[in-house]
Design an enzyme around this catalytic site. Structure first.
Site, PDB file in Angstrom:
ATOM      1  N   CYS A 171       4.741 -36.292 -43.804  1.00  3.95           N
ATOM      2  CA  CYS A 171       3.940 -36.583 -43.185  1.00  3.95           C
ATOM      3  C   CYS A 171       3.690 -37.982 -43.625  1.00  3.95           C
ATOM      4  O   CYS A 171       3.276 -37.857 -45.044  1.00  3.95           O
ATOM      5  CB  CYS A 171       3.342 -36.230 -42.091  1.00  3.95           C
ATOM      6  SG  CYS A 171       4.328 -34.716 -40.891  1.00  3.95           S
ATOM      7  N   LYS A 197       9.564 -34.745 -48.732  1.00  5.52           N
ATOM      8  CA  LYS A 197       8.802 -34.747 -50.394  1.00  5.52           C
ATOM      9  C   LYS A 197       7.242 -34.269 -50.642  1.00  5.52           C
ATOM     10  O   LYS A 197       6.930 -35.398 -49.432  1.00  5.52           O
ATOM     11  CB  LYS A 197       9.302 -36.506 -51.322  1.00  5.52           C
ATOM     12  CG  LYS A 197       9.049 -36.719 -52.793  1.00  5.52           C
ATOM     13  CD  LYS A 197       9.988 -37.242 -53.326  1.00  5.52           C
ATOM     14  CE  LYS A 197      10.233 -37.415 -54.725  1.00  5.52           C
ATOM     15  NZ  LYS A 197      11.053 -36.495 -55.145  1.00  5.52           N
ATOM     16  N   ASN A 230      -1.724 -36.141 -40.823  1.00  8.18           N
ATOM     17  CA  ASN A 230      -1.055 -35.440 -41.659  1.00  8.18           C
ATOM     18  C   ASN A 230      -1.695 -34.332 -41.923  1.00  8.18           C
ATOM     19  O   ASN A 230      -3.020 -34.222 -42.993  1.00  8.18           O
ATOM     20  CB  ASN A 230      -0.967 -37.006 -43.156  1.00  8.18           C
ATOM     21  CG  ASN A 230       0.416 -36.006 -43.857  1.00  8.18           C
ATOM     22  OD1 ASN A 230       0.887 -34.936 -43.729  1.00  8.18           O
ATOM     23  ND2 ASN A 230       0.059 -36.520 -45.332  1.00  8.18           N
ATOM     24  N   GLY A 231      -1.333 -32.713 -42.249  1.00  6.33           N
ATOM     25  CA  GLY A 231      -1.573 -31.445 -42.807  1.00  6.33           C
ATOM     26  C   GLY A 231      -1.691 -30.340 -41.556  1.00  6.33           C
ATOM     27  O   GLY A 231      -1.440 -30.764 -40.269  1.00  6.33           O
ATOM     28  N   GLU A 288      17.346 -24.705 -61.960  1.00  6.77           N
ATOM     29  CA  GLU A 288      17.182 -25.983 -61.394  1.00  6.77           C
ATOM     30  C   GLU A 288      18.891 -26.482 -60.930  1.00  6.77           C
ATOM     31  O   GLU A 288      18.499 -27.644 -59.693  1.00  6.77           O
ATOM     32  CB  GLU A 288      16.742 -26.887 -62.698  1.00  6.77           C
ATOM     33  CG  GLU A 288      16.663 -28.178 -62.219  1.00  6.77           C
ATOM     34  CD  GLU A 288      16.075 -28.856 -61.101  1.00  6.77           C
ATOM     35  OE1 GLU A 288      15.269 -28.057 -60.508  1.00  6.77           O
ATOM     36  OE2 GLU A 288      16.210 -30.231 -60.295  1.00  6.77           O
ATOM     37  N   GLU A 342      19.634 -27.600 -52.123  1.00  3.82           N
ATOM     38  CA  GLU A 342      18.913 -28.977 -51.197  1.00  3.82           C
ATOM     39  C   GLU A 342      19.379 -29.665 -50.419  1.00  3.82           C
ATOM     40  O   GLU A 342      19.300 -30.583 -49.273  1.00  3.82           O
ATOM     41  CB  GLU A 342      17.447 -28.766 -51.800  1.00  3.82           C
ATOM     42  CG  GLU A 342      17.915 -29.472 -52.934  1.00  3.82           C
ATOM     43  CD  GLU A 342      16.206 -30.228 -54.052  1.00  3.82           C
ATOM     44  OE1 GLU A 342      15.350 -30.314 -53.362  1.00  3.82           O
ATOM     45  OE2 GLU A 342      16.477 -30.407 -54.854  1.00  3.82           O
TER      46      GLU A 342
HETATM   47  C1  F6R Z   1      12.864 -30.552 -55.298  1.00  4.95           C
HETATM   48  C2  F6R Z   1      11.941 -30.633 -55.085  1.00  4.95           C
HETATM   49  C3  F6R Z   1      10.649 -30.158 -54.977  1.00  4.95           C
HETATM   50  C4  F6R Z   1       9.808 -30.249 -56.027  1.00  4.95           C
HETATM   51  C5  F6R Z   1       8.372 -29.528 -55.493  1.00  4.95           C
HETATM   52  C6  F6R Z   1       7.132 -29.583 -56.480  1.00  4.95           C
HETATM   53  O1  F6R Z   1      14.529 -31.736 -55.857  1.00  4.95           O
HETATM   54  O2  F6R Z   1      11.405 -31.759 -55.035  1.00  4.95           O
HETATM   55  O3  F6R Z   1      11.082 -28.601 -55.116  1.00  4.95           O
HETATM   56  O4  F6R Z   1       9.837 -29.672 -57.161  1.00  4.95           O
HETATM   57  O5  F6R Z   1       7.782 -29.651 -53.494  1.00  4.95           O
HETATM   58  O6  F6R Z   1       6.902 -31.096 -56.143  1.00  4.95           O
HETATM   59  P1  F6R Z   1       6.076 -31.749 -56.945  1.00  4.95           P
HETATM   60  O7  F6R Z   1       6.015 -31.921 -58.372  1.00  4.95           O
HETATM   61  O8  F6R Z   1       5.590 -33.043 -56.081  1.00  4.95           O
HETATM   62  O9  F6R Z   1       4.950 -31.075 -56.957  1.00  4.95           O
END
Ligand code: F6R
Length: 612
Positions: A2, A607, A104-105, A485, A492
């Site tokens: 969000c 993200k 957000n949350g 990976e 994804e």
């Molecule tokens: C995959 C991806 C997610 C993040 C995960 C951790 O492409 O982006 O698997 O790697 O959500 O996110 P961070 O690194 O921001 O803690």
């Protein structure tokens, strides 16, 4: 997860909010909305609210171009409570429409609060947990929004980043944070409040990060922060040095493509100024540990999620191989509830691109609560993990906008390769070996540039294979996490089912999946394990399986067995993870493109996952 943006100042708020939401869309993109104070003359009228399901482009269609209003809040949603509907989209308003909030949350006690407020006569329009906040503020409001927010949040259990406005207090935005990031943007006669800096980078680079428990009150020319006990907080203004071009696509079709091709530069930035060729060591200023303390480290534990976990897992092989320190990577969501063991001499790393991932943050706090030391490996400067860790390394990959992480991964690797070097030099590695290692590390950006030239080869292979429904990704040793990976990237963004396995493990079960319908992507190292991996390839071929192999350029044995072959430049086995991951990122990208998927914003994902 969000996105929140708030604006108060002399400009048309709607335009700034929509532009900010577009920048934040990567945080969630199932619905979006804005609320603005259109009618400044009359404080009894409700806020003007536009919200709808879909992307920001769809919201733009319903917001009048010249919508007046100089103060407003906006939100882009990644649904948790309540389906993806126009009504469930934020902002949410009090019944008279004079209080608007974005959240957000997750509010864990929202059903109890909803019952309580319903008994008090409040009616609810949506199925969300967030709406209770709007009614709660209305319930406790006695003429001052900041006081009302302070009281309201004392009722809340869970996590929140909130921005809200009251019609009776024109030009004011109040924000509160507990577990979900909020950043104040300090402009010239204008103020911003957002869930991350990208939303306001076009307007200001001066930002203040809020801490949990803090409340902020913004007017165009001033802002103040206080804590839950009403004590004023002296704000620390940080300067963001990201260029605006870093958050533009700059001629690429999407952010993921741009970020894949940025890797020679982003890896170089992660290494820049940190390699000391003369002594064969790395210079890492932010560890906050003396040589003596580093020497006393006899176990390394790494906490992370998703792609960052794969970087951490690669690092765990590296720490054991070159520094001879027992090391293990943990999924943060598992470690937190595992009753983790912490003992003197054990050093933890929390790895996170965003620095906001709830699983990683909570696991880190749990370790710290037990007296453990946790160093952060983060990309986003000033993020919660970066601030709360006991020291660490920034990876400097620049803003990563595509939901699928690419350049942050290779920058995390770069940071770990530097760290492993320092630990190795404290133990068995000689100065000469350290210098050789440094030279090899310095060559990585150039080798990644070379590897990116495989773009057309990988695209051709992706075109041929993207219609298969299941894939296996297989590698050994340092290439096993890279296989994981590769599988994650494919699933994804292209929604193709893919599993990563240790190549030696397939005969223990997964080989049952092999058929002409399930291609295997093999990562073949150029060391003593090459022969063993080739044997695994033969086992697959003998069972009618198709093979895409990635190995060193000119490896005729591998190319003769494989149905498709990608030859990467030669480099020392130890550094192969940097090069091997590139064709895997490209493969996922081209498969998604070929299948017509939304590469930057894959379904169901967001993200920065700030909920557990
Ligand atoms: C995959 C991806 C997610 C993040 C995960 C951790 O492409 O982006 O698997 O790697 O959500 O996110 P961070 O690194 O921001 O803690």
């Amino acid at each position: 997860m969000c996105g929140i943006i708030g604006y108060t100042g002399p400009k048309r708020a709607a335009r700034i909010l929509l532009e900010g939401l577009k920048r934040l869309e990567y945080r969630g993109y199932d619905s979006a909305g804005i609320a603005v104070n259109e009618d400044l003359e009359n404080n009894d009228t409700p806020f003007t609210v536009y919200k709808r399901t879909g992307k920001i482009a769809q919201l733009r269609e319903i917001v009048p171009k010249e919508l007046p209003g100089i103060c407003g809040i906006g939100h882009t949603r990644w649904a948790t409570h309540g389906g993806v509907t126009d009504t469930n989209a934020h902002p949410h308003c009090s019944s008279d429409g004079r209080i608007a909030i974005v959240h957000n949350g997750i509010i864990e006690n929202y059903t109890t609060l909803k019952e309580m407020l319903s008994k008090e006569g409040f009616t609810f329009a949506s199925e969300t947990d967030s709406e209770v906040i709007a009614h709660l503020i209305a319930y406790v409001y006695e003429g001052d929004l900041e006081t009302a927010v302070k009281t309201a949040v004392s009722y809340l259990k869970g996590t929140y980043g909130i921005a809200c406005m009251h019609k009776a207090e024109p030009g004011r935005i109040v924000g509160a944070r507990n577990g979900s990031p909020l950043v104040v943007g300090v402009g010239d006669g204008e103020m911003f409040l957002a869930s991350d800096v990208t939303a306001m980078l076009a307007h200001t680079r001066r930002v203040v990060y809020l801490n949990d428990g803090e409340i902020v009150s913004l007017y165009p020319h001033e802002f103040s922060i206080s804590d839950a006990e009403d004590r004023p907080i002296v704000p620390k203004i940080n300067h963001i040095d990201w260029e605006i071009s870093a958050i533009e696509k700059e001629g690429f079709s999407c952010y993921m493509e741009k970020e894949i091709f940025e890797q020679p530069d982003s890896i170089a930035r992660a290494l820049s100024g940190r390699i000391d060729l003369e002594t064969g060591t790395a210079k890492l200023g932010g560890l906050n540990l003396s040589k003596k303390e580093l020497l006393g480290v006899d176990a390394i534990q790494i906490i992370a999620a998703g792609t960052s976990y794969h970087a951490g897992m690669t690092a765990s092989y590296l720490f054991e191989q070159i520094a001879r320190i027992p090391s293990q990577a943990h999924l943060a969501s598992e470690l937190r509830y595992k009753n983790p063991i912490v003992f003197p001499g054990m050093l933890y790393f929390a790895v996170s691109q965003s620095g906001e991932t709830a699983d990683t943050l909570y696991a880190m706090r749990e370790i710290q609560r037990r007296g453990g030391t946790v160093l952060g490996i983060c990309n986003v400067v000033g993020s919660t993990i970066a601030r709360e860790s006991d020291g660490g390394v920034y990876v400097h990959s620049g803003p990563e906008i595509a939901v699928a992480s690419t350049k942050a991964f290779t920058s995390q690797l770069a940071a770990f390769y530097l760290l492993a070097l320092n630990f190795a030099r404290l133990h068995d590695m000689s100065a000469h070996q350290g210098q050789q290692y440094c030279q090899k590390l310095q060559q990585i950006p150039g080798l990644v540039q070379e590897t990116l030239k495989l773009r057309d080869t990988v695209q051709r292979i992706a075109k041929r294979y993207c219609h298969y429904k299941d894939f296996l990704f297989l590698g050994r040793n340092l290439l096993y996490p890279i296989a994981l990976e590769g599988a994650l990237k494919l699933k994804e963004i292209s929604y193709i089912h893919a599993e990563g396995y240790a190549a030696g493990e397939i005969k223990h079960g997964p080989i049952a999946l092999i058929s002409p319908e399930t291609p295997s992507v093999f990562l073949v190292s150029n060391d003593h394990l090459r022969e063993k991996t080739i044997s695994n390839m033969k086992e697959i071929k003998a069972r009618g399986g198709l093979i895409i192999a990635i190995a060193e350029a000119g490896d005729e044995e591998v190319s003769s067995i494989a149905d498709a072959y990608i030859g990467i430049p030669h480099c020392d086995t130890l550094f192969q993870p940097f090069l091997m991951v590139i064709p895997l990122q490209l493969f996922a990208y081209f498969c998604a493109l070929e299948l017509g998927k939304d590469v930057d914003q894959p379904r169901n994902l967001a993200k920065s996952v700030t909920v557990e």
